[in-house]
Design an enzyme around this catalytic site. Structure first.
Site, PDB file in Angstrom:
ATOM      1  CG  LEU A   1      -7.167 -11.635  54.854  1.00 27.26           C
ATOM      2  CD1 LEU A   1      -6.837 -12.598  53.795  1.00 27.26           C
ATOM      3  CD2 LEU A   1      -5.761 -11.105  55.595  1.00 27.26           C
ATOM      4  N   GLY A   2     -11.363 -11.897  55.220  1.00 23.25           N
ATOM      5  CA  GLY A   2     -12.251 -12.438  56.228  1.00 23.25           C
ATOM      6  C   GLY A   2     -11.844 -13.930  56.506  1.00 23.25           C
TER       7      GLY A   2
ATOM      8  CB  SER B   1      -9.933  -1.693  58.894  1.00 22.72           C
ATOM      9  OG  SER B   1     -10.637  -3.055  59.197  1.00 22.72           O
TER      10      SER B   1
ATOM     11  NE  ARG C   1     -23.687 -13.399  47.237  1.00 31.14           N
ATOM     12  CZ  ARG C   1     -23.254 -14.648  47.604  1.00 31.14           C
ATOM     13  NH1 ARG C   1     -22.254 -15.169  47.177  1.00 31.14           N
ATOM     14  NH2 ARG C   1     -23.895 -14.943  48.869  1.00 31.14           N
TER      15      ARG C   1
ATOM     16  CG  ASP D   1     -18.369 -19.987  42.174  1.00 28.38           C
ATOM     17  OD1 ASP D   1     -18.686 -21.133  41.411  1.00 28.38           O
ATOM     18  OD2 ASP D   1     -18.829 -19.666  43.299  1.00 28.38           O
TER      19      ASP D   1
ATOM     20  CD  GLU E   1     -24.427 -15.641  40.011  1.00 29.43           C
ATOM     21  OE1 GLU E   1     -25.267 -16.166  40.818  1.00 29.43           O
ATOM     22  OE2 GLU E   1     -23.271 -15.287  40.514  1.00 29.43           O
TER      23      GLU E   1
ATOM     24  CG  HIS F   1     -23.097 -18.763  42.694  1.00 30.27           C
ATOM     25  ND1 HIS F   1     -23.755 -17.318  42.921  1.00 30.27           N
ATOM     26  CD2 HIS F   1     -22.474 -18.858  43.906  1.00 30.27           C
ATOM     27  CE1 HIS F   1     -23.637 -17.116  44.140  1.00 30.27           C
ATOM     28  NE2 HIS F   1     -22.828 -17.706  44.849  1.00 30.27           N
TER      29      HIS F   1
HETATM   30  P1  NDP Z   1     -16.217 -11.968  56.353  1.00 34.15           P
HETATM   31  O1  NDP Z   1     -17.044 -11.178  56.670  1.00 34.15           O
HETATM   32  O2  NDP Z   1     -15.604 -13.101  57.203  1.00 34.15           O
HETATM   33  O3  NDP Z   1     -15.091 -11.528  55.374  1.00 34.15           O
HETATM   34  C1  NDP Z   1     -15.466 -10.333  54.575  1.00 34.15           C
HETATM   35  C2  NDP Z   1     -13.970  -9.605  54.173  1.00 34.15           C
HETATM   36  O4  NDP Z   1     -14.303  -8.428  53.006  1.00 34.15           O
HETATM   37  C3  NDP Z   1     -13.438  -8.697  55.525  1.00 34.15           C
HETATM   38  O5  NDP Z   1     -12.031  -8.879  55.447  1.00 34.15           O
HETATM   39  C4  NDP Z   1     -13.885  -7.318  55.065  1.00 34.15           C
HETATM   40  O6  NDP Z   1     -12.690  -6.691  55.929  1.00 34.15           O
HETATM   41  C5  NDP Z   1     -13.734  -7.182  53.540  1.00 34.15           C
HETATM   42  N1  NDP Z   1     -14.666  -6.022  53.125  1.00 34.15           N
HETATM   43  C6  NDP Z   1     -15.788  -5.917  53.355  1.00 34.15           C
HETATM   44  N2  NDP Z   1     -16.261  -4.850  52.687  1.00 34.15           N
HETATM   45  C7  NDP Z   1     -15.272  -4.387  51.895  1.00 34.15           C
HETATM   46  C8  NDP Z   1     -15.121  -3.533  51.152  1.00 34.15           C
HETATM   47  N3  NDP Z   1     -16.158  -2.592  50.803  1.00 34.15           N
HETATM   48  N4  NDP Z   1     -13.777  -3.266  50.544  1.00 34.15           N
HETATM   49  C9  NDP Z   1     -13.040  -4.170  50.736  1.00 34.15           C
HETATM   50  N5  NDP Z   1     -13.031  -5.370  51.474  1.00 34.15           N
HETATM   51  C10 NDP Z   1     -13.997  -5.325  52.186  1.00 34.15           C
HETATM   52  O7  NDP Z   1     -16.966 -13.021  55.173  1.00 34.15           O
HETATM   53  P2  NDP Z   1     -16.722 -14.507  54.475  1.00 34.15           P
HETATM   54  O8  NDP Z   1     -15.267 -14.574  54.265  1.00 34.15           O
HETATM   55  O9  NDP Z   1     -17.144 -15.524  55.428  1.00 34.15           O
HETATM   56  O10 NDP Z   1     -17.465 -14.441  53.314  1.00 34.15           O
HETATM   57  C11 NDP Z   1     -17.041 -13.515  52.344  1.00 34.15           C
HETATM   58  C12 NDP Z   1     -17.998 -13.498  51.049  1.00 34.15           C
HETATM   59  O11 NDP Z   1     -17.891 -14.664  50.233  1.00 34.15           O
HETATM   60  C13 NDP Z   1     -19.567 -13.609  51.489  1.00 34.15           C
HETATM   61  O12 NDP Z   1     -20.145 -12.321  51.811  1.00 34.15           O
HETATM   62  C14 NDP Z   1     -20.207 -13.957  50.065  1.00 34.15           C
HETATM   63  O13 NDP Z   1     -20.549 -13.053  49.130  1.00 34.15           O
HETATM   64  C15 NDP Z   1     -18.983 -14.593  49.330  1.00 34.15           C
HETATM   65  N6  NDP Z   1     -19.160 -16.183  49.302  1.00 34.15           N
HETATM   66  C16 NDP Z   1     -19.172 -16.582  47.964  1.00 34.15           C
HETATM   67  C17 NDP Z   1     -19.827 -17.987  47.750  1.00 34.15           C
HETATM   68  C18 NDP Z   1     -19.613 -18.578  46.371  1.00 34.15           C
HETATM   69  O14 NDP Z   1     -20.561 -19.640  46.395  1.00 34.15           O
HETATM   70  N7  NDP Z   1     -19.208 -18.062  45.381  1.00 34.15           N
HETATM   71  C19 NDP Z   1     -19.754 -18.944  48.558  1.00 34.15           C
HETATM   72  C20 NDP Z   1     -19.654 -18.408  50.262  1.00 34.15           C
HETATM   73  C21 NDP Z   1     -19.374 -16.781  50.331  1.00 34.15           C
HETATM   74  P3  NDP Z   1     -13.301  -4.982  56.318  1.00 34.15           P
HETATM   75  O15 NDP Z   1     -14.329  -4.930  57.012  1.00 34.15           O
HETATM   76  O16 NDP Z   1     -11.818  -4.459  57.157  1.00 34.15           O
HETATM   77  O17 NDP Z   1     -13.349  -4.332  54.962  1.00 34.15           O
END
Ligand code: NDP
Length: 318
Positions: free
Chosen positions: A152-153, A176, A231, A255, A260, A278
């Site tokens: 949930l980022g 967290s 991913r 996606d 890939e 993708h």
């Molecule tokens: P953010 O860094 O804002 O959010 C990432 C979220 O993932 C946070 O809420 C984090 O919370 C959570 N997270 C990280 N590690 C873990 C884990 N091990 N287990 C559970 N939750 C986890 O990133 P964005 O939202 O900007 O982007 C997220 C991802 O989306 C990118 O890194 C990319 O891989 C993917 N993406 C894919 C695209 C596509 O074309 N399909 C395009 C753009 C992005 P916490 O740290 O509390 O765990």
């Protein structure tokens, strides 16, 4: 004098147009010519432009002794070892924020298309089956479902923002808890058991490898839908295919894939999946904004010594 920039092929051509007035661009050649090219030219590069999926192979980064900045076209940078870069004082930048809307829209679209069997029904019309066989079978409504968001980022939040009109109850799993009005699950399997739909939007890399494993898929269950816009390697694709084939999982909207651009034939043969190459962020508008940010980070660095959007591992360097 324009700085020399190593350009990893496959990037948006608009980015190339933007960088050419400011940098002298060198294209990284194919694998067989790379070692000789890097031995001859490696020391000249202070900057690299690359994408999140291609990234920067460790051997290439090691062959660039004067590297100062890697600008990544994408928010995910799992193909770049940012910790090693930071330890060498190299700043890695990415493109957060500008792609939230299109990726979130794609997640919702994949969910709806899977639930309402859009590609299958499109084929039903095109193949003349409607005329021959009559009305198609009913599908499942996406309204009033329990949706679990994994990650949930920035993008996960944009997905959550789109859910109220669907009457969704929102759950989420991250490492967290966040200050949000949704139900937090520290245990992903428990959340999957509760959810009708699981939308995966975490970063890639070692920490999330096969986060969605056989147990989580089993817990989501025969009526459940998995949407992956994160991913490919975040989902155990072998376990996913087996569950879809056996009816232990209801459907999947994907996606991204583990290897890939290779997509297993078994997935292509299933009617309860929706597949995309993708392209969650691949709109003209968003790709333009991403290219702009890649270029702005590089230009800013060489003009002012700072960058706009460093990755967290490199924030202390700016
Ligand atoms: P953010 O860094 O804002 O959010 C990432 C979220 O993932 C946070 O809420 C984090 O919370 C959570 N997270 C990280 N590690 C873990 C884990 N091990 N287990 C559970 N939750 C986890 O990133 P964005 O939202 O900007 O982007 C997220 C991802 O989306 C990118 O890194 C990319 O891989 C993917 N993406 C894919 C695209 C596509 O074309 N399909 C395009 C753009 C992005 P916490 O740290 O509390 O765990």
């Amino acid at each position: 004098m324009k700085p020399d920039l190593l350009y990893i092929p496959g990037l948006d051509t608009r980015l190339r147009d933007m960088l050419e007035p400011e940098f002298t661009l060198y294209d990284l050649p194919g694998e067989k010519d790379q070692a000789a090219f890097l031995a001859e030219h490696g020391a000249r590069f202070t900057a690299v432009a690359t994408s999140g999926t291609v990234g920067l192979p460790a051997a290439v980064m090691a062959a660039l002794p004067n590297l100062k900045i890697v600008s990544c076209y994408g928010v995910g940078y799992d193909g770049i070892d940012a910790e090693t870069a930071a330890a060498r004082g190299i700043i890695v930048t990415h493109t957060p924020g500008v792609l939230n809307d299109d990726v979130a829209n794609t997640a919702i679209m994949l969910w709806l298309a899977t639930s309402r069997r859009l590609p299958m029904l499109d084929r039903y019309v095109r193949d003349g089956r409607w005329e021959r066989e009559g009305n198609a079978a009913l599908t499942v409504s996406p309204q009033n479902r329990t949706v679990g968001i994994v990650g949930l980022g920035r993008i996960g939040q944009a997905i959550a923002d789109r859910l109220p009109p669907f009457g969704a109850r929102i759950l989420y799993h991250t490492r967290s808890p966040k200050d949000v009005p949704y139900t937090y699950y520290a245990n992903l399997t428990e959340m999957a058991r509760e959810a009708d739909v699981l939308i995966v939007i975490t970063p890639g890399g070692a920490e999330t490898h096969h986060l969605i494993n056989a147990e989580v898929i089993e817990a989501l269950g025969p009526e459940g839908i998995l949407v992956n816009v994160a991913r490919g390697p975040v989902v155990d694709e072998t376990a996913l295919i087996a569950a879809l084939q056996d009816g232990r999982l209801g459907g999947a909207g994907l996606d991204v894939f583990e290897h890939e651009p290779v997509v297993p034939q078994a997935l292509c043969e299933l009617d309860n999946v929706v597949l995309q190459p993708h392209i969650a962020s691949a709109t003209v508008e968003t790709r333009r904004a991403m290219a702009q940010l890649v270029g702005d980070n590089l230009i800013h660095y060489f003009r002012e010594g700072t960058v706009l959007t460093p990755v967290p591992e490199c924030q202390h360097l700016t």
